[in-house]
Design a protein around this motif. Structure first.
Motif, PDB file in Angstrom:
ATOM      1  N   ARG A  78       0.832  -1.223   0.000  1.00  0.00           N
ATOM      2  CA  ARG A  78       0.000   0.000   0.000  1.00  0.00           C
ATOM      3  C   ARG A  78       0.854   1.255   0.000  1.00  0.00           C
ATOM      4  NH1 ARG A  78      -3.081  -3.207   4.191  1.00  0.00           N
ATOM      5  NH2 ARG A  78      -4.815  -4.164   3.020  1.00  0.00           N
ATOM      6  N   ARG A  79       2.013   1.192   0.637  1.00  0.00           N
ATOM      7  CA  ARG A  79       2.911   2.353   0.614  1.00  0.00           C
ATOM      8  C   ARG A  79       3.432   2.599  -0.796  1.00  0.00           C
ATOM      9  NH1 ARG A  79       6.867   0.963   5.717  1.00  0.00           N
ATOM     10  NH2 ARG A  79       5.282   0.969   7.380  1.00  0.00           N
ATOM     11  N   LYS A  80       3.723   1.526  -1.518  1.00  0.00           N
ATOM     12  CA  LYS A  80       4.238   1.664  -2.883  1.00  0.00           C
ATOM     13  C   LYS A  80       3.184   2.209  -3.836  1.00  0.00           C
ATOM     14  CE  LYS A  80       7.477  -2.255  -3.086  1.00  0.00           C
ATOM     15  NZ  LYS A  80       7.673  -3.550  -3.769  1.00  0.00           N
ATOM     16  N   ALA A  81       1.967   1.681  -3.728  1.00  0.00           N
ATOM     17  CA  ALA A  81       0.921   2.000  -4.709  1.00  0.00           C
ATOM     18  C   ALA A  81      -0.410   2.215  -3.997  1.00  0.00           C
ATOM     19  CB  ALA A  81       0.812   0.880  -5.742  1.00  0.00           C
ATOM     20  N   PRO A  82      -0.573   3.346  -3.335  1.00  0.00           N
ATOM     21  CA  PRO A  82      -1.810   3.578  -2.586  1.00  0.00           C
ATOM     22  C   PRO A  82      -3.051   3.656  -3.471  1.00  0.00           C
ATOM     23  CG  PRO A  82      -0.443   5.566  -2.652  1.00  0.00           C
ATOM     24  CD  PRO A  82       0.390   4.448  -3.187  1.00  0.00           C
ATOM     25  N   GLU A  83      -2.844   3.853  -4.769  1.00  0.00           N
ATOM     26  CA  GLU A  83      -3.986   3.937  -5.675  1.00  0.00           C
ATOM     27  C   GLU A  83      -4.578   2.568  -6.011  1.00  0.00           C
ATOM     28  OE1 GLU A  83      -0.382   3.323  -8.293  1.00  0.00           O
ATOM     29  OE2 GLU A  83      -0.860   4.348  -6.417  1.00  0.00           O
ATOM     30  N   LEU A  84      -3.870   1.486  -5.693  1.00  0.00           N
ATOM     31  CA  LEU A  84      -4.359   0.138  -5.986  1.00  0.00           C
ATOM     32  C   LEU A  84      -5.085  -0.448  -4.777  1.00  0.00           C
ATOM     33  CD1 LEU A  84      -1.345  -1.416  -7.944  1.00  0.00           C
ATOM     34  CD2 LEU A  84      -3.258  -0.054  -8.791  1.00  0.00           C
ATOM     35  N   ARG A  85      -5.881  -1.465  -5.026  1.00  0.00           N
ATOM     36  CA  ARG A  85      -6.582  -2.183  -3.953  1.00  0.00           C
ATOM     37  C   ARG A  85      -5.732  -3.355  -3.486  1.00  0.00           C
ATOM     38  NH1 ARG A  85     -12.244  -4.141  -5.952  1.00  0.00           N
ATOM     39  NH2 ARG A  85     -12.045  -5.358  -4.043  1.00  0.00           N
ATOM     40  N   PHE A  86      -5.317  -3.328  -2.239  1.00  0.00           N
ATOM     41  CA  PHE A  86      -4.605  -4.452  -1.642  1.00  0.00           C
ATOM     42  C   PHE A  86      -5.436  -4.970  -0.481  1.00  0.00           C
ATOM     43  CE2 PHE A  86      -1.059  -2.142  -3.677  1.00  0.00           C
ATOM     44  CZ  PHE A  86      -0.524  -3.193  -4.425  1.00  0.00           C
ATOM     45  N   GLU A  87      -5.792  -6.260  -0.545  1.00  0.00           N
ATOM     46  CA  GLU A  87      -6.738  -6.825   0.409  1.00  0.00           C
ATOM     47  C   GLU A  87      -6.209  -8.135   0.991  1.00  0.00           C
ATOM     48  OE1 GLU A  87     -10.718  -5.224  -1.982  1.00  0.00           O
ATOM     49  OE2 GLU A  87     -10.190  -7.353  -2.061  1.00  0.00           O
ATOM     50  N   GLU A  88      -6.509  -8.357   2.255  1.00  0.00           N
ATOM     51  CA  GLU A  88      -6.188  -9.650   2.862  1.00  0.00           C
ATOM     52  C   GLU A  88      -7.100 -10.716   2.270  1.00  0.00           C
ATOM     53  OE1 GLU A  88      -5.450 -10.234   7.032  1.00  0.00           O
ATOM     54  OE2 GLU A  88      -5.204  -8.065   7.314  1.00  0.00           O
ATOM     55  N   GLY A  89      -6.524 -11.865   1.947  1.00  0.00           N
ATOM     56  CA  GLY A  89      -7.322 -12.934   1.376  1.00  0.00           C
ATOM     57  C   GLY A  89      -6.567 -14.245   1.388  1.00  0.00           C
ATOM     58  N   ASP A  90      -7.317 -15.320   1.419  1.00  0.00           N
ATOM     59  CA  ASP A  90      -6.783 -16.676   1.391  1.00  0.00           C
ATOM     60  C   ASP A  90      -6.796 -17.168  -0.047  1.00  0.00           C
ATOM     61  OD1 ASP A  90      -6.205 -19.359   1.636  1.00  0.00           O
ATOM     62  OD2 ASP A  90      -7.773 -19.795   3.103  1.00  0.00           O
ATOM     63  N   ALA A  91      -5.627 -17.507  -0.572  1.00  0.00           N
ATOM     64  CA  ALA A  91      -5.538 -17.966  -1.965  1.00  0.00           C
ATOM     65  C   ALA A  91      -6.352 -19.226  -2.211  1.00  0.00           C
ATOM     66  CB  ALA A  91      -4.078 -18.208  -2.343  1.00  0.00           C
ATOM     67  N   LEU A  92      -6.636 -19.981  -1.174  1.00  0.00           N
ATOM     68  CA  LEU A  92      -7.399 -21.229  -1.333  1.00  0.00           C
ATOM     69  C   LEU A  92      -8.897 -20.997  -1.251  1.00  0.00           C
ATOM     70  CD1 LEU A  92      -5.226 -23.699   0.765  1.00  0.00           C
ATOM     71  CD2 LEU A  92      -4.889 -22.842  -1.565  1.00  0.00           C
ATOM     72  N   ALA A  93      -9.313 -19.783  -0.915  1.00  0.00           N
ATOM     73  CA  ALA A  93     -10.742 -19.446  -0.839  1.00  0.00           C
ATOM     74  C   ALA A  93     -10.867 -17.957  -1.142  1.00  0.00           C
ATOM     75  CB  ALA A  93     -11.309 -19.781   0.529  1.00  0.00           C
ATOM     76  N   LEU A  94     -10.625 -17.590  -2.386  1.00  0.00           N
ATOM     77  CA  LEU A  94     -10.617 -16.181  -2.760  1.00  0.00           C
ATOM     78  C   LEU A  94     -11.997 -15.554  -2.563  1.00  0.00           C
ATOM     79  CD1 LEU A  94      -8.480 -16.432  -6.027  1.00  0.00           C
ATOM     80  CD2 LEU A  94      -7.758 -15.439  -3.830  1.00  0.00           C
ATOM     81  N   PRO A  95     -12.061 -14.371  -1.960  1.00  0.00           N
ATOM     82  CA  PRO A  95     -13.362 -13.757  -1.634  1.00  0.00           C
ATOM     83  C   PRO A  95     -13.947 -12.953  -2.792  1.00  0.00           C
ATOM     84  CG  PRO A  95     -11.597 -12.416  -0.741  1.00  0.00           C
ATOM     85  CD  PRO A  95     -10.930 -13.607  -1.401  1.00  0.00           C
ATOM     86  N   TYR A  96     -13.937 -13.539  -3.986  1.00  0.00           N
ATOM     87  CA  TYR A  96     -14.443 -12.854  -5.164  1.00  0.00           C
ATOM     88  C   TYR A  96     -15.373 -13.796  -5.925  1.00  0.00           C
ATOM     89  CZ  TYR A  96     -10.279 -10.254  -3.865  1.00  0.00           C
ATOM     90  OH  TYR A  96      -9.341  -9.574  -3.140  1.00  0.00           O
ATOM     91  N   PRO A  97     -16.363 -13.227  -6.618  1.00  0.00           N
ATOM     92  CA  PRO A  97     -17.296 -14.084  -7.357  1.00  0.00           C
ATOM     93  C   PRO A  97     -16.664 -14.704  -8.598  1.00  0.00           C
ATOM     94  CG  PRO A  97     -17.784 -11.764  -7.745  1.00  0.00           C
ATOM     95  CD  PRO A  97     -16.719 -11.802  -6.685  1.00  0.00           C
ATOM     96  N   ASP A  98     -17.337 -15.675  -9.165  1.00  0.00           N
ATOM     97  CA  ASP A  98     -16.897 -16.285 -10.417  1.00  0.00           C
ATOM     98  C   ASP A  98     -16.804 -15.214 -11.513  1.00  0.00           C
ATOM     99  OD1 ASP A  98     -17.212 -18.539  -8.904  1.00  0.00           O
ATOM    100  OD2 ASP A  98     -18.809 -19.411 -10.132  1.00  0.00           O
ATOM    101  N   ASP A  99     -15.836 -15.404 -12.413  1.00  0.00           N
ATOM    102  CA  ASP A  99     -15.731 -14.578 -13.628  1.00  0.00           C
ATOM    103  C   ASP A  99     -15.563 -13.086 -13.323  1.00  0.00           C
ATOM    104  OD1 ASP A  99     -16.324 -17.053 -14.733  1.00  0.00           O
ATOM    105  OD2 ASP A  99     -18.403 -16.539 -15.194  1.00  0.00           O
ATOM    106  N   ALA A 100     -14.949 -12.737 -12.196  1.00  0.00           N
ATOM    107  CA  ALA A 100     -14.869 -11.339 -11.778  1.00  0.00           C
ATOM    108  C   ALA A 100     -13.717 -10.574 -12.429  1.00  0.00           C
ATOM    109  CB  ALA A 100     -14.735 -11.257 -10.259  1.00  0.00           C
ATOM    110  N   PHE A 101     -12.725 -11.284 -12.974  1.00  0.00           N
ATOM    111  CA  PHE A 101     -11.520 -10.633 -13.489  1.00  0.00           C
ATOM    112  C   PHE A 101     -11.226 -11.084 -14.917  1.00  0.00           C
ATOM    113  CE2 PHE A 101     -11.098 -10.893  -8.890  1.00  0.00           C
ATOM    114  CZ  PHE A 101     -10.752  -9.591  -8.542  1.00  0.00           C
ATOM    115  N   ASP A 102     -10.453 -10.261 -15.609  1.00  0.00           N
ATOM    116  CA  ASP A 102      -9.990 -10.612 -16.958  1.00  0.00           C
ATOM    117  C   ASP A 102      -8.724 -11.458 -16.914  1.00  0.00           C
ATOM    118  OD1 ASP A 102     -11.915  -9.006 -18.619  1.00  0.00           O
ATOM    119  OD2 ASP A 102     -11.059  -7.397 -17.410  1.00  0.00           O
TER     120      ASP A 102
END
Length: 216
Positions: A78-102
């Motif tokens: 976040r210090r490097k790139a405050p304009e981006l979204r950095f979120e805590e998350g478990d790679a084995l249970a990502l908190p995002y819906p299906d088909d959410a990213f390109d």
């Protein structure tokens, strides 16, 4: 462990790779095939370097999310790139819906997944059909003299460089346990990716795998 080494993570990466890790992340971002306005996820983002590369490709109208389970790493991202979204998350249970990213990427983090297949499955799940999944990782060269150098470097020099923390003993062990290029390619195909390919660079020490999410 990752919280403990967050403060020296970038420095150690540069020392251990002679600064080449930035170029490898650039190539991984290129393989994600993102255009302006796209949406991307960087899993196990660490201090955010690959997420920053992705942001350069999606532009101001796009969005990049960096996900990691280490608050210490995310604080520095976040210090490097405050304009981006950095979120805590478990790679084995990502908190995002299906088909959410390109596209979804992971740079030097897949070997830390407690369950590699599940982590790759989750990355595939959150990417839309036709989107890309990219894995940048260290691999073990098999032919001398590079294989001999690699063994000396990772078994002796890297732990010495990081003698202040046992994390740098963990690093070579995690590389040894990680599947080789063909096996990882098979794992990517096994979670439903198509057109799976990989590039070996740095004399066979670095592998960039990529595949496309199948329709349906």
């Amino acid at each position: 462990m990752f919280d403990r080494i967050a403060g020296v993570y970038d420095l150690m990466n540069s020392v251990m790779t002679a600064g080449l890790h930035h170029r490898w992340r650039e190539r991984a971002a290129d393989l994600a095939e993102l255009g302006p306005g796209a949406r991307a996820l960087d899993v196990a983002t660490g201090t955010g370097d690959l997420a920053i590369e992705l942001a350069r490709r999606v532009g101001p109208d796009g969005e990049v999310v960096g996900s990691d389970f280490s608050p210490g790493m995310l604080e520095r991202a976040r210090r490097k790139a405050p304009e981006l979204r950095f979120e805590e998350g478990d790679a084995l249970a990502l908190p995002y819906p299906d088909d959410a990213f390109d596209a979804a990427t992971v740079g030097f983090g897949a070997r830390n997944f407690a369950d590699l297949e599940q982590g790759l499955h989750e990355m595939t799940r959150v990417v839309r059909p036709g989107g890309k999944v990219v894995v940048l990782e260290i691999t073990t060269p098999t032919k001398p003299p590079l294989s001999t150098f690699f063994r000396i470097w990772f078994d002796h020099v890297v732990p010495l460089l990081g003698r202040f923390d046992d994390a740098y003993t963990y690093l070579p062990n995690s590389v040894k346990r990680f599947p080789g290029p063909e096996a990882l390619g098979g794992a990517l195909a096994g979670v439903g990716l198509t057109d799976v390919r990989w590039i070996l660079t740095a004399g066979g020490i670095i592998a960039l795998h990529h595949g496309r999410v199948a329709a349906g």
